[in-house]
Scaffold this active site. Structure first.
Site, PDB file in Angstrom:
ATOM      1  N   GLU A  34      -6.376  -8.257  -0.445  1.00  0.00           N
ATOM      2  CA  GLU A  34      -6.779  -8.303   0.957  1.00  0.00           C
ATOM      3  C   GLU A  34      -8.275  -8.092   1.054  1.00  0.00           C
ATOM      4  OE1 GLU A  34      -4.772  -5.572   3.562  1.00  0.00           O
ATOM      5  OE2 GLU A  34      -2.839  -5.875   2.602  1.00  0.00           O
ATOM      6  N   GLU A  60       0.812  -1.221   0.000  1.00  0.00           N
ATOM      7  CA  GLU A  60       0.000   0.000   0.000  1.00  0.00           C
ATOM      8  C   GLU A  60       0.847   1.274   0.000  1.00  0.00           C
ATOM      9  OE1 GLU A  60      -2.901  -0.330   3.162  1.00  0.00           O
ATOM     10  OE2 GLU A  60      -4.145  -1.646   1.928  1.00  0.00           O
TER      11      GLU A  60
HETATM   12  C1  GLA Z   1      -4.157  -2.763   4.977  1.00  0.00           C
HETATM   13  C2  GLA Z   1      -2.763  -3.311   5.086  1.00  0.00           C
HETATM   14  C3  GLA Z   1      -2.667  -4.522   5.944  1.00  0.00           C
HETATM   15  C4  GLA Z   1      -3.527  -4.398   7.173  1.00  0.00           C
HETATM   16  C5  GLA Z   1      -4.941  -4.123   6.747  1.00  0.00           C
HETATM   17  C6  GLA Z   1      -5.932  -4.044   7.882  1.00  0.00           C
HETATM   18  O1  GLA Z   1      -4.870  -3.214   3.912  1.00  0.00           O
HETATM   19  O2  GLA Z   1      -2.207  -3.582   3.823  1.00  0.00           O
HETATM   20  O3  GLA Z   1      -1.316  -4.697   6.303  1.00  0.00           O
HETATM   21  O4  GLA Z   1      -3.065  -3.352   7.963  1.00  0.00           O
HETATM   22  O5  GLA Z   1      -4.970  -2.895   6.086  1.00  0.00           O
HETATM   23  O6  GLA Z   1      -7.229  -3.848   7.405  1.00  0.00           O
END
Ligand code: GLA
Ligand code: ZN
Length: 692
Positions: free
Chosen positions: A320, A162
């Site tokens: 995710e 991210e």
């Molecule tokens: C983001 C991050 C993860 C985690 C999630 C929690 O997507 O990439 O490492 O922190 O949020 O929702």
């Protein structure tokens, strides 16, 4: 700053031919608890897990001291996963810096807009320019590539995590100044592009650009472009050693939907495959008391899925999602029974080729210990959440034939970061409620309600695949964009644009040819002024016998362009205010196509009716001949029809005979009953209406 060149991504760098299932796995957090890794693998088999993202935040474990690497633990994990048939998405660890690095080399830590250096804390906060950080990242990435690049378990490089935010350090400003010099050549050209005579902001030299002054709109915009480009360049630098040692392994980096800060198209262009982290607020405030249940959240999620697909117009990865709830929202409710299956199949319907989670196992400490996960603190498989994940794993196994299958959208909604940044920053007649992203979603809504597949695409995308293009609030027309839209219409496309189209060029400088600037001829209108009444304050009255067959009156407001129909036909007029009787919706036949100008923000029903007429004009059929019940969505992917009930009650759809159930097997009845939060994947062997 060395700009690193990488080869153009090639199709041969592809994922395994399966709909993968897995998630973020942090084995380094569990080394001190014997037996956990073996149990993870046992549980992964039970859950039908076929992919694990490993190493995302492992730098301190992989390189505990500068130059001393320890890969033994990762070797063991990779072998364990491989033995269990789990493919590895191996991450580069740049998302979090180890203490030794951040303390020894302060330059790797970001500076705030005030210039203040950050402490070593949190994550996702490195300087994208720092040569030291780049060198350290490349060194560890290279070792990962050499060691694991040819391992049969390796399916994908998961680059960093991210990427987000900006750094305001001296290194970044020096790089920005060089970037500006390359872009403008002379400081005079920069001054003209930024209109700096305003408030005496004239620059004498590039190195006078040392602060991001929001009152200089062009500077504000160029800084965001530069930070996006610098992040893309950092991404290229990360990829370079991976490509060198493992050219066959695809790369991706995980996005956050329509995250404002970075132009994801620039990052997507560097990757082989796109992916995003999706955390919809299922059962949250947006759904309270609504008969259509989760439909609002589903619509929003679908838009973001289509954006992720739209970057490359190829299948993508749900990198995710939570199997239950998150821990960072004001309120986040666990997914109700069935919701996880429904949400995951929705992603597949929109082109996902993997359904992955944050996270595999809940940590016992740290800020994410109460975030949903497949394996709870209790550590066994006898939980509701684990059961739902395992059931989904069985479903996904039935869908492997969908790998590579396209959605085949004939409609597109334009969404552009430059446009968003410039529009949001421009002081104008109304600064409250511009709502660019929300407006794109409002235009997507009528498509989604009909199950019409749509790509959400940037303004540089080739438009030849589409019959209908919707361009909400396209305030900025960068070079080539108007020409592409014009050619699209001339060649027979149906184009919808709205109020506030074509005000400025790429530098945020106003066109002097009358709005919508270079599109004035295509739309056959001149928008002379814009009023800013409250939402719904002005009636919209269809003109009798109008060419699109609009019949129902509506309400407009927020922005009301006052348009002269120079060549266009008037479809509807304003019914109130001092401009009653003037055009509110116009249609211009241009070449073989048509260009419709929507001069105001209408209510949802009016927009729905207008979009319905545009779809008909463009020859785009809904997913099914029958209207979808409230809260139900249908999407085609390849030869599969996904029927998804986001409402809280059962819904019946008359789909006719001859449909096979791709998940449960067998045929389904002509009058198909979908339970609340139920989903079917059907096929009938014919050609789907939307397939290309
Ligand atoms: C983001 C991050 C993860 C985690 C999630 C929690 O997507 O990439 O490492 O922190 O949020 O929702
Ligand atoms: Zn910096």
């Amino acid at each position: 700053m060395a700009t690193v060149k990488t080869a153009t991504p090639v199709e041969t760098r592809s994922l395994p031919p399966r709909i993968l299932h897995g998630g973020d796995y942090n084995p380094e957090q569990w080394e001190h608890i014997p037996g956990t890794w073996d149990d993870d693998v046992r549980l992964m088999r039970l859950a039908g897990v076929t992919a694990a993202s490993v190493g995302i935040f492992s730098w301190a474990r992989l390189e505990p001291e500068e130059g001393r690497y320890d890969f033994g633990w990762l070797d063991r994990i990779v072998e364990l996963l491989h033995g269990a048939g789990v493919r590895v998405f191996l991450a580069t660890p740049s998302g979090a810096k180890p203490n030794w690095l951040a303390l020894k080399y302060p330059e790797v830590r970001r500076c705030q807009p005030t210039g203040q250096r950050e402490h070593q804390a949190g994550r996702h906060n490195h300087c994208p320019t720092s040569p030291v950080y780049r060198a350290k990242v490349q060194a560890i990435n290279e070792r990962l590539a050499v060691r694991y690049g040819a391992h049969p378990a390796l399916a994908l490089w998961h680059i960093s995590n991210e990427y987000n935010g900006y750094c305001h350090c001296n290194l970044c400003f020096a790089a920005f100044q060089r970037w500006l010099e390359q872009r403008y050549g002379t400081v005079d050209a920069l001054n003209r592009a930024w209109w700096t005579a305003f408030w005496s902001h004239t620059y004498r030299r590039f190195d006078e650009v040392t602060f991001i002054d929001g009152s200089v709109n062009g500077l504000w915009l160029d800084w965001k472009r530069f930070m996006s480009e610098q992040t893309a360049d950092f991404l290229r630098a990360e990829i370079e050693p991976l490509r060198r040692h493992a050219p066959q392994v695809p790369v991706t980096t995980n996005f956050m939907g329509t995250y404002e800060g970075l132009d994801y198209q620039r990052l997507a262009d560097v990757c082989d495959v796109t992916c995003w982290d999706s955390y919809p607020g299922w059962h949250g405030p947006a759904t309270a008391g609504r008969a259509d249940g989760e439909a609002e959240v589903a619509l929003n999620t679908a838009f973001h899925h289509d954006l992720c697909r739209g970057f490359k117009r190829r299948p993508w990865i749900l990198m995710e999602s939570t199997p239950s709830h998150v821990n960072w929202a004001a309120v986040s409710r666990p997914k109700a029974p069935g919701m996880h299956r429904l949400a995951s199949l929705q992603a597949v319907a929109h082109g996902a080729e993997a359904v992955c989670y944050f996270q595999w196992r809940k940590g016992l400490g740290g800020t994410e210990k109460f975030h949903g996960a497949v394996v709870d603190h209790v550590g066994h498989e006898h939980t509701r959440v684990f059961g739902e994940v395992a059931a989904l794993g069985r479903d996904l196994r039935q869908l492997d034939a969908l790998v590579g299958a396209k959605v085949g959208a004939r409609a597109a909604v334009l969404y552009d970061w430059d446009n968003r940044w410039a529009l949001e920053q421009a002081g104008m007649m109304r600064n409250q409620g511009k709502n660019y992203v929300e407006t794109c979603l409002e235009h997507y809504r009528p498509l989604w309600r009909r199950g019409v597949a749509a790509d959400v695409i940037g303004v540089q995308t080739d438009l030849s695949a589409y019959r209908l293009v919707i361009a909400p609030m396209l305030y900025m027309l960068k070079p080539g964009v108007a020409g592409r839209l014009e050619a699209f219409v001339r060649d027979g496309g149906v184009l919808l644009a709205t109020y506030l189209t074509g005000l400025v060029d790429e530098h945020d400088l106003c066109f002097t040819t009358g709005r919508p600037g270079p599109l004035r001829q295509v739309f056959g209108v001149w928008a002379e002024e814009t009023d800013a009444p409250e939402p719904g304050a002005v009636r919209l009255l269809p003109v009798a016998g109008n060419a699109l067959g609009l019949t129902a009156a509506g309400q407009g407001g927020v922005f009301c362009d006052l348009v002269h129909a120079e060549a266009a036909d008037v479809l509807a007029t304003y019914g109130d205010e001092w401009y009653a009787g003037r055009p509110a919706v116009t249609l211009n036949r241009y070449g073989k196509g048509m260009a419709v100008y929507l001069a105001t923000r209408p209510d949802a029903a009016f927009l729905d009716a207008l979009t319905d007429r545009l779809l008909a004009a463009a020859g785009i059929e809904p997913a099914l001949p029958t209207a979808l019940p409230s809260g139900v969505n249908a999407q085609w992917r390849g030869d599969c029809l996904f029927l998804m009930n986001f409402s809280r009650g059962p819904r019946r759809i008359e789909i006719g005979n001859g449909w096979q159930d791709r998940l449960a097997g067998g045929t389904v009845p002509a009058a198909l009953d979908l339970p609340a939060h139920g989903a079917f994947v059907l096929s009938r062997g014919g050609t789907p209406p939307a397939e290309s």
